[in-house]
Design a protein around this motif. Structure first.
Motif, mmCIF file in Angstrom:
data_model
loop_
_atom_site.group_PDB
_atom_site.id
_atom_site.type_symbol
_atom_site.label_atom_id
_atom_site.label_comp_id
_atom_site.label_asym_id
_atom_site.label_seq_id
_atom_site.Cartn_x
_atom_site.Cartn_y
_atom_site.Cartn_z
ATOM 1 N N MET A 111 0.844 -1.174 0.000
ATOM 2 C CA MET A 111 0.000 0.000 0.000
ATOM 3 C C MET A 111 0.892 1.240 0.000
ATOM 4 O O MET A 111 1.920 1.288 0.643
ATOM 5 N N ASN A 112 0.483 2.228 -0.709
ATOM 6 C CA ASN A 112 1.220 3.477 -0.840
ATOM 7 C C ASN A 112 1.293 4.188 0.514
ATOM 8 O O ASN A 112 0.305 4.250 1.232
ATOM 9 N N PRO A 113 2.457 4.747 0.887
ATOM 10 C CA PRO A 113 2.564 5.444 2.182
ATOM 11 C C PRO A 113 1.623 6.637 2.292
ATOM 12 O O PRO A 113 1.163 6.966 3.377
ATOM 13 N N ILE A 114 1.316 7.272 1.176
ATOM 14 C CA ILE A 114 0.391 8.409 1.205
ATOM 15 C C ILE A 114 -1.000 7.933 1.634
ATOM 16 O O ILE A 114 -1.717 8.639 2.339
ATOM 17 N N GLN A 115 -1.398 6.724 1.220
ATOM 18 C CA GLN A 115 -2.694 6.196 1.620
ATOM 19 C C GLN A 115 -2.734 5.944 3.119
ATOM 20 O O GLN A 115 -3.774 6.137 3.758
ATOM 21 N N ALA A 156 9.829 10.679 -5.900
ATOM 22 C CA ALA A 156 9.216 9.750 -6.853
ATOM 23 C C ALA A 156 9.120 10.396 -8.236
ATOM 24 O O ALA A 156 9.325 9.741 -9.249
ATOM 25 N N THR A 201 8.622 12.635 -0.273
ATOM 26 C CA THR A 201 8.485 11.343 -0.941
ATOM 27 C C THR A 201 7.945 11.523 -2.351
ATOM 28 O O THR A 201 8.436 10.901 -3.298
ATOM 29 N N ARG A 202 6.960 12.382 -2.499
ATOM 30 C CA ARG A 202 6.385 12.608 -3.826
ATOM 31 C C ARG A 202 7.401 13.279 -4.748
ATOM 32 O O ARG A 202 7.513 12.942 -5.917
#
Length: 99
Positions: A1-5, A94, A90-91
């Motif tokens: 699962m994405n850390p942002i989620q 990426a 993080t974004r």
């Protein structure tokens, strides 16, 4: 699962808990004493065992409670600032890696 989620889910849970706390904490603040209807126009006779209690503190909030609220809100704001900074970093990494 994405850390942002994970962060988004945590933010929604915290927002829900905060809304519930505000809803339950403010309910007694809006409660009011309804006067008894005497009907006769004169002063109502109140039996001794039903007389109102004497209030030592009329209103207000003690200083220690205000201090705790201020500390809690500062910690919460700092936590959200750190999480937001990490999410943006993080974004950014990426996007740079994909380019």
């Amino acid at each position: 699962m994405n850390p942002i989620q994970h962060i988004r889910r945590l933010a929604f849970v915290l927002a829900g808990l905060t809304a519930a706390l505000v809803a339950f904490a403010t309910t007694p603040a809006f409660a009011m004493k309804v006067p008894a209807s005497g009907g006769g126009g004169g002063p109502a006779v109140v039996p001794q065992h039903l007389s109102p209690a004497v209030h030592i503190v009329g209103s207000g909030m003690p200083g220690w409670q205000i201090t705790l609220i201020a500390i809690g809100s500062a910690l919460l704001a700092a936590t959200f600032a750190v999480l937001l900074d990490r999410a943006r970093a993080t974004r950014r990494n990426a996007i740079t890696a994909a380019a």
